[in-house]
Motif scaffolding. Structure first.
Motif, PDB file in Angstrom:
ATOM      1  N   GLY A 194     -49.488 -19.966 -29.663  1.00 52.30           N
ATOM      2  CA  GLY A 194     -48.389 -20.181 -28.728  1.00 52.30           C
ATOM      3  C   GLY A 194     -48.862 -20.933 -27.494  1.00 52.30           C
ATOM      4  N   ARG A 195     -50.027 -20.524 -26.963  1.00 55.20           N
ATOM      5  CA  ARG A 195     -50.618 -21.177 -25.791  1.00 55.20           C
ATOM      6  C   ARG A 195     -52.125 -21.260 -25.999  1.00 55.20           C
ATOM      7  NH1 ARG A 195     -48.225 -17.402 -21.143  1.00 55.20           N
ATOM      8  NH2 ARG A 195     -49.081 -15.889 -22.631  1.00 55.20           N
ATOM      9  N   LEU A 196     -52.760 -22.053 -25.169  1.00 55.98           N
ATOM     10  CA  LEU A 196     -54.179 -22.328 -25.364  1.00 55.98           C
ATOM     11  C   LEU A 196     -54.931 -22.148 -24.051  1.00 55.98           C
ATOM     12  CD1 LEU A 196     -56.337 -23.425 -27.385  1.00 55.98           C
ATOM     13  CD2 LEU A 196     -55.704 -25.727 -26.648  1.00 55.98           C
ATOM     14  N   LEU A 197     -55.969 -21.322 -24.085  1.00 54.52           N
ATOM     15  CA  LEU A 197     -56.856 -21.162 -22.933  1.00 54.52           C
ATOM     16  C   LEU A 197     -58.166 -21.881 -23.239  1.00 54.52           C
ATOM     17  CD1 LEU A 197     -57.543 -19.954 -20.169  1.00 54.52           C
ATOM     18  CD2 LEU A 197     -58.303 -17.869 -21.358  1.00 54.52           C
ATOM     19  N   LEU A 198     -58.410 -22.978 -22.529  1.00 55.38           N
ATOM     20  CA  LEU A 198     -59.625 -23.768 -22.719  1.00 55.38           C
ATOM     21  C   LEU A 198     -60.701 -23.214 -21.796  1.00 55.38           C
ATOM     22  CD1 LEU A 198     -57.952 -27.313 -22.708  1.00 55.38           C
ATOM     23  CD2 LEU A 198     -58.646 -25.965 -24.706  1.00 55.38           C
ATOM     24  N   ILE A 199     -61.822 -22.808 -22.377  1.00 57.77           N
ATOM     25  CA  ILE A 199     -62.871 -22.127 -21.623  1.00 57.77           C
ATOM     26  C   ILE A 199     -64.133 -22.982 -21.589  1.00 57.77           C
ATOM     27  CG2 ILE A 199     -64.281 -20.044 -21.487  1.00 57.77           C
ATOM     28  CD1 ILE A 199     -62.066 -18.552 -22.952  1.00 57.77           C
ATOM     29  N   GLY A 200     -64.427 -23.534 -20.406  1.00 55.39           N
ATOM     30  CA  GLY A 200     -65.630 -24.350 -20.240  1.00 55.39           C
ATOM     31  C   GLY A 200     -65.325 -25.839 -20.161  1.00 55.39           C
ATOM     32  N   GLY A 201     -66.157 -26.551 -19.418  1.00 55.52           N
ATOM     33  CA  GLY A 201     -65.905 -27.967 -19.172  1.00 55.52           C
ATOM     34  C   GLY A 201     -65.965 -28.834 -20.419  1.00 55.52           C
ATOM     35  N   ASP A 202     -66.818 -28.489 -21.410  1.00 56.70           N
ATOM     36  CA  ASP A 202     -66.951 -29.336 -22.599  1.00 56.70           C
ATOM     37  C   ASP A 202     -65.674 -29.372 -23.415  1.00 56.70           C
ATOM     38  OD1 ASP A 202     -69.797 -30.197 -22.450  1.00 56.70           O
ATOM     39  OD2 ASP A 202     -70.174 -28.051 -22.535  1.00 56.70           O
ATOM     40  N   ILE A 203     -65.071 -28.223 -23.662  1.00 54.75           N
ATOM     41  CA  ILE A 203     -63.849 -28.204 -24.465  1.00 54.75           C
ATOM     42  C   ILE A 203     -62.673 -28.796 -23.686  1.00 54.75           C
ATOM     43  CG2 ILE A 203     -63.080 -25.891 -23.814  1.00 54.75           C
ATOM     44  CD1 ILE A 203     -62.953 -27.554 -27.313  1.00 54.75           C
ATOM     45  N   VAL A 204     -62.687 -28.689 -22.370  1.00 50.30           N
ATOM     46  CA  VAL A 204     -61.622 -29.303 -21.568  1.00 50.30           C
ATOM     47  C   VAL A 204     -61.669 -30.824 -21.719  1.00 50.30           C
ATOM     48  CG1 VAL A 204     -60.735 -29.647 -19.228  1.00 50.30           C
ATOM     49  CG2 VAL A 204     -61.537 -27.386 -19.934  1.00 50.30           C
ATOM     50  N   ARG A 205     -62.864 -31.392 -21.692  1.00 51.27           N
ATOM     51  CA  ARG A 205     -62.987 -32.850 -21.876  1.00 51.27           C
ATOM     52  C   ARG A 205     -62.506 -33.265 -23.261  1.00 51.27           C
ATOM     53  NH1 ARG A 205     -67.742 -32.140 -18.886  1.00 51.27           N
ATOM     54  NH2 ARG A 205     -68.944 -31.842 -20.810  1.00 51.27           N
ATOM     55  N   MET A 206     -62.869 -32.483 -24.280  1.00 52.93           N
ATOM     56  CA  MET A 206     -62.512 -32.883 -25.649  1.00 52.93           C
ATOM     57  C   MET A 206     -61.028 -32.697 -25.938  1.00 52.93           C
ATOM     58  SD  MET A 206     -65.749 -31.763 -28.062  1.00 52.93           S
ATOM     59  CE  MET A 206     -66.298 -30.273 -27.222  1.00 52.93           C
ATOM     60  N   ALA A 207     -60.445 -31.625 -25.454  1.00 54.24           N
ATOM     61  CA  ALA A 207     -59.048 -31.327 -25.786  1.00 54.24           C
ATOM     62  C   ALA A 207     -58.051 -31.979 -24.834  1.00 54.24           C
ATOM     63  CB  ALA A 207     -58.830 -29.814 -25.799  1.00 54.24           C
ATOM     64  N   ALA A 208     -58.388 -32.044 -23.549  1.00 54.66           N
ATOM     65  CA  ALA A 208     -57.438 -32.547 -22.548  1.00 54.66           C
ATOM     66  C   ALA A 208     -57.849 -33.885 -21.946  1.00 54.66           C
ATOM     67  CB  ALA A 208     -57.269 -31.518 -21.432  1.00 54.66           C
ATOM     68  N   GLY A 209     -59.087 -34.321 -22.210  1.00 54.17           N
ATOM     69  CA  GLY A 209     -59.540 -35.595 -21.651  1.00 54.17           C
ATOM     70  C   GLY A 209     -59.720 -35.550 -20.147  1.00 54.17           C
TER      71      GLY A 209
END
Length: 261
Positions: A194-209
């Motif tokens: 339903g929602r997504l919690l991105l944890i850590g800078g690496d996954i934030v760059r990959m998923a959200a740019g």
């Protein structure tokens, strides 16, 4: 007197030619010293000639050139199962899973597809890799407190790391990032959170740019499969323990999930 001198001169010439190596007559007719000699037909006929169609004898085995080994075909993109159960088994066992090459022990996702909230990090932390479970140790305790603050528990969430093992130093090269990017979107397609919690800078760059500082405190929209998924980004609990001053920013992001309830 004149005849004696002539004889002496003639003898001198003969001595000179003898010292030069000319001690015999070479004939009256001029010789073409630079003209190749005519072929000796008799000798040519006597010499056996190998037939044109005859093959040369084989070289000794030690001198024979070995045929080049077949060049393996370049592997294409890894095929990932489209079924949820098969995908989970594939993550656990298959040797071609992107991000499984760094450690023998895999840290696998926990939870069910379609969960209200998916917690996603790039790869396990050092403690996670050691214990074989995501968000282990003191970092896991902090995560449980963060989830409690927004009215949920990890048992109600789907927890996953994009890579099932941790790369050396927590960094991977461009080729690995490309393979993990394909895995990211396939994983989200099957998980359907339903929602997504991105944890850590690496996954934030990959998923959200985005870099983590630019994503904090914002309700993000992840475009996926023609739709949009609400997401927020926080630093990893391990980093929050090391730098408590960042806890306030993480709380500001988590509060965004409470809007609209």
């Amino acid at each position: 007197m004149g005849g004696q001198n002539t004889a002496l001169l003639a003898q001198s010439y003969c001595d000179w030619w003898s010292l030069a190596g000319v001690d015999a007559l070479v004939g009256e007719a001029p010789a073409g010293w630079l003209t190749p000699p005519a072929a000796n037909d008799a000798a040519t006929k006597a010499r056996p000639v190998a037939p044109a169609e005859a093959e040369p004898p084989p070289l000794p085995a030690a001198l024979q050139r070995q045929a080049p080994a077949d060049v393996p075909e370049t592997k294409g993109p890894v095929e990932m199962p489209a079924d949820w159960s098969a995908f989970q088994s594939w993550l656990a066992e298959h040797p071609d899973v992107p991000g499984s090459q760094w450690d023998a022990r895999r840290v696998l996702p926990v939870g069910d597809p379609g969960a209200p909230l998916m917690l996603l990090t790039a790869w396990p932390e050092i403690d996670d890799q050691r214990d074989g479970a995501l968000f282990a140790g003191p970092a896991g305790q902090l995560l449980d407190a963060m989830l409690h603050a927004i009215g949920t528990t990890r048992g109600e969430c789907y927890l996953a790391s994009l890579a099932v093992t941790r790369p050396p130093g927590g960094r991977c090269d461009a080729a690995d990032v490309e393979a993990l990017d394909r895995l990211l979107w396939h994983h989200l397609t099957l998980a359907r959170p339903g929602r997504l919690l991105l944890i850590g800078g690496d996954i934030v760059r990959m998923a959200a740019g985005l870099a983590l500082p630019d994503a904090r405190g914002r309700l993000l929209e992840i475009n996926h499969q023609g739709g949009k998924m609400a997401a927020v980004a926080v630093a990893s609990p391990a980093m929050l323990l090391a730098r408590p001053a960042h806890k306030a920013a993480a709380w500001d992001s988590l509060k965004l999930f409470n809007r609209g309830r």
